[in-house]
Design a protein around this motif. Structure first.
Motif, mmCIF file in Angstrom:
data_model
loop_
_atom_site.group_PDB
_atom_site.id
_atom_site.type_symbol
_atom_site.label_atom_id
_atom_site.label_comp_id
_atom_site.label_asym_id
_atom_site.label_seq_id
_atom_site.Cartn_x
_atom_site.Cartn_y
_atom_site.Cartn_z
ATOM 1 N N PHE A 1 0.826 -1.212 0.000
ATOM 2 C CA PHE A 1 0.000 0.000 0.000
ATOM 3 C C PHE A 1 0.865 1.269 0.000
ATOM 4 N N GLN A 2 2.115 1.094 -0.385
ATOM 5 C CA GLN A 2 3.022 2.247 -0.451
ATOM 6 C C GLN A 2 2.476 3.283 -1.432
ATOM 7 N N ASN A 3 2.520 4.549 -1.003
ATOM 8 C CA ASN A 3 2.054 5.694 -1.795
ATOM 9 C C ASN A 3 0.552 5.673 -2.076
ATOM 10 N N LEU A 4 -0.203 4.930 -1.285
ATOM 11 C CA LEU A 4 -1.658 4.916 -1.448
ATOM 12 C C LEU A 4 -2.265 6.266 -1.116
ATOM 13 N N GLN A 5 -1.740 6.911 -0.065
ATOM 14 C CA GLN A 5 -2.268 8.198 0.415
ATOM 15 C C GLN A 5 -3.767 8.104 0.727
ATOM 16 N N ALA A 6 -4.092 7.150 1.568
ATOM 17 C CA ALA A 6 -5.486 6.954 1.966
ATOM 18 C C ALA A 6 -6.017 8.174 2.714
ATOM 19 N N ASP A 7 -7.301 8.415 2.554
ATOM 20 C CA ASP A 7 -7.957 9.525 3.256
ATOM 21 C C ASP A 7 -8.287 9.150 4.696
ATOM 22 N N LYS A 8 -8.561 7.857 4.907
ATOM 23 C CA LYS A 8 -8.895 7.379 6.252
ATOM 24 C C LYS A 8 -8.264 6.014 6.477
ATOM 25 N N VAL A 9 -7.882 5.767 7.725
ATOM 26 C CA VAL A 9 -7.256 4.504 8.092
ATOM 27 C C VAL A 9 -8.036 3.900 9.257
ATOM 28 N N VAL A 10 -8.462 2.659 9.098
ATOM 29 C CA VAL A 10 -9.173 1.951 10.159
ATOM 30 C C VAL A 10 -8.246 0.868 10.701
ATOM 31 N N PHE A 11 -8.034 0.885 12.010
ATOM 32 C CA PHE A 11 -7.076 -0.031 12.617
ATOM 33 C C PHE A 11 -7.625 -0.615 13.912
ATOM 34 N N ALA A 12 -7.443 -1.912 14.083
ATOM 35 C CA ALA A 12 -7.850 -2.575 15.329
ATOM 36 C C ALA A 12 -6.635 -3.256 15.937
ATOM 37 N N GLY A 13 -6.367 -2.968 17.203
ATOM 38 C CA GLY A 13 -5.224 -3.581 17.871
ATOM 39 C C GLY A 13 -5.047 -3.033 19.268
ATOM 40 N N SER A 14 -3.908 -3.293 19.864
ATOM 41 C CA SER A 14 -3.647 -2.827 21.223
ATOM 42 C C SER A 14 -3.246 -1.356 21.227
ATOM 43 N N GLU A 15 -3.495 -0.685 22.344
ATOM 44 C CA GLU A 15 -3.105 0.720 22.471
ATOM 45 C C GLU A 15 -1.601 0.888 22.291
ATOM 46 N N GLU B 1 3.415 2.666 16.667
ATOM 47 C CA GLU B 1 4.242 1.934 15.702
ATOM 48 C C GLU B 1 3.512 1.776 14.369
ATOM 49 N N VAL B 2 2.226 1.456 14.433
ATOM 50 C CA VAL B 2 1.440 1.294 13.208
ATOM 51 C C VAL B 2 1.332 2.609 12.457
ATOM 52 N N GLU B 3 1.044 3.685 13.163
ATOM 53 C CA GLU B 3 0.935 4.995 12.523
ATOM 54 C C GLU B 3 2.253 5.384 11.848
ATOM 55 N N GLU B 4 3.355 5.084 12.518
ATOM 56 C CA GLU B 4 4.668 5.409 11.967
ATOM 57 C C GLU B 4 4.929 4.641 10.665
ATOM 58 N N LYS B 5 4.587 3.350 10.656
ATOM 59 C CA LYS B 5 4.791 2.529 9.464
ATOM 60 C C LYS B 5 3.942 3.028 8.298
ATOM 61 N N VAL B 6 2.679 3.357 8.588
ATOM 62 C CA VAL B 6 1.765 3.816 7.540
ATOM 63 C C VAL B 6 2.263 5.129 6.936
ATOM 64 N N LEU B 7 2.711 6.040 7.780
ATOM 65 C CA LEU B 7 3.220 7.332 7.301
ATOM 66 C C LEU B 7 4.509 7.164 6.515
ATOM 67 N N LYS B 8 5.386 6.291 6.986
ATOM 68 C CA LYS B 8 6.667 6.057 6.318
ATOM 69 C C LYS B 8 6.453 5.522 4.903
ATOM 70 N N LEU B 9 5.430 4.703 4.736
ATOM 71 C CA LEU B 9 5.110 4.139 3.422
ATOM 72 C C LEU B 9 4.309 5.101 2.554
ATOM 73 N N ASN B 10 3.926 6.224 3.138
ATOM 74 C CA ASN B 10 3.061 7.176 2.454
ATOM 75 C C ASN B 10 1.729 6.492 2.092
ATOM 76 N N SER C 1 0.397 -0.675 20.387
ATOM 77 C CA SER C 1 0.873 -0.812 19.004
ATOM 78 C C SER C 1 0.500 0.361 18.110
ATOM 79 N N VAL C 2 -0.366 1.257 18.581
ATOM 80 C CA VAL C 2 -0.852 2.359 17.749
ATOM 81 C C VAL C 2 0.269 3.249 17.211
#
Length: 351
Positions: free
Chosen positions: A143-157, A162-171, A159-160
């Protein structure tokens, strides 16, 4: 017929086709999932039966109506990235369905713990004409360079970040992307009555899926003590295990908790693979339920104390002032429009 009416009708039709017991692609997904030991056939069939009942009850149409979905209020053109969990079979189905129902373009990172079941649903959606709106992979890098308008994520508090960092790094998300994050861990049941039906519903709510879902009961607040219902509850648990032997797994860590409880003379039910103990502490151990003797005020106190970790509060009759509740019987049979972490997904996507 308006666009939205046609859209909802198509979603319902294709979902029904996917859930048809004769659908070979779904049968194959179930077979692969069971053969690889990802989930038991009993759990998968239970989940599918709940979804089939939802479709028969026109819950897709009702979800759209409850969310205020119409020709002017929808998420057409919105790119949504869904990062799915895999702790339960088809746990990501509601998110995928809700995203498509909203009219948004669905991009899903499927869990490696549940790679076949949800994929079989998405495949049939693509074939039905939702191809441009449906993209998925088990690799976040895709999903690199997807530039999604919204992100839906389910997981532990934890991990949030780390997940946000990965998503942003991949654009993978845009700079102004809105995150819909779900971190609830368990649910609470309030019992002011006890009978065969309540016992059955409580056992189902605590033991189904091994108690791993956020809708699973991990705290019971009851207007009677554990000792008062101990024998009946143990009978109910053994009966459930007899029908669902997949849940009886050795849990050595519980032996230490059992020994500790015994040393401090804490009342408990020890079943080898499962422990019920009288304490109002935060439930943080698998295969454990905390039992608290108290009333409505105790429910309010614990819900406030545990905060966002609580998904739902179930009752067996009546309401609790100031708290949104659900019926205990629906704990593992939620309506399609149930609100993870208190948010209606479709409504959240169309805002």
């Amino acid at each position: 017929m308006s666009w939205i009416d046609k859209h909802i009708d198509q979603i319902r039709k294709v979902t029904g086709e996917w859930l048809d017991p004769v659908n070979t692609s779904l049968q194959e997904a179930v077979r692969k999932t069971v053969d690889e030991g990802l989930f038991s056939k009993q759990d998968i069939e239970f989940q599918l039966s709940v979804l089939r009942e939802s479709i028969r009850n026109n819950e897709i149409e009702e979800w759209a109506e409850r969310s205020g979905l119409n020709d002017q209020k929808n998420a057409k053109g919105t790119k949504v990235l869904c990062l799915h969990a895999g702790n339960l079979p088809l746990v990501g189905f509601q998110t995928a369905l809700g995203t498509l129902l909203s009219g948004a373009d669905y991009h899903g990172k499927l869990s490696r713990k549940d790679p076949y079941l949800l994929k079989s649903f998405l495949d049939i959606m693509k074939k039905a004409g939702f191809g441009q709106e449906v993209q998925y992979s088990t690799e976040l890098n895709d999903f690199q360079n997807l530039q999604a308008d919204k992100v839906v994520f389910a997981g532990s508090e934890e991990s949030v970040p780390e997940v946000e960092e990965k998503v942003l790094k991949l654009n993978a998300s845009g700079e102004e992307a809105k995150y819909i994050i779900r971190t609830a861990k368990f649910s609470i049941a309030y019992l002011n009555d006890w009978n065969e039906e309540v016992k059955r519903d409580l056992v189902e709510a605590t033991l189904r899926y091994g108690g791993k879902g956020c809708r699973s009961v991990a705290v019971v607040v009851a207007e009677f003590t554990l000792n008062q219902v101990k024998e009946e509850l143990m009978d109910g648990i053994h009966e459930f295990w007899k029908e669902n032997p997949q849940y009886q797994q050795p849990a050595p860590v519980l032996e230490y908790q059992y020994a500790y409880n015994k040393a401090i003379q804490r009342n408990q039910i020890w079943l080898g693979d499962f422990l019920i103990q009288e304490t109002d502490e935060l439930p943080d151990t698998d295969f454990t339920v905390n039992w608290v003797n108290g009333g409505e005020e105790k429910v309010r106190e614990l819900k406030a104390l545990f905060g966002k970790k609580v998904q739902s509060v179930y009752t067996v009759g009546g309401e609790i002032k100031g708290i949104e509740t659900e019926k205990l019987a629906n704990a593992q049979r939620p309506n399609l429009w149930w609100k993870p972490d208190g948010m209606d997904l479709v409504n959240g996507l169309i805002k």
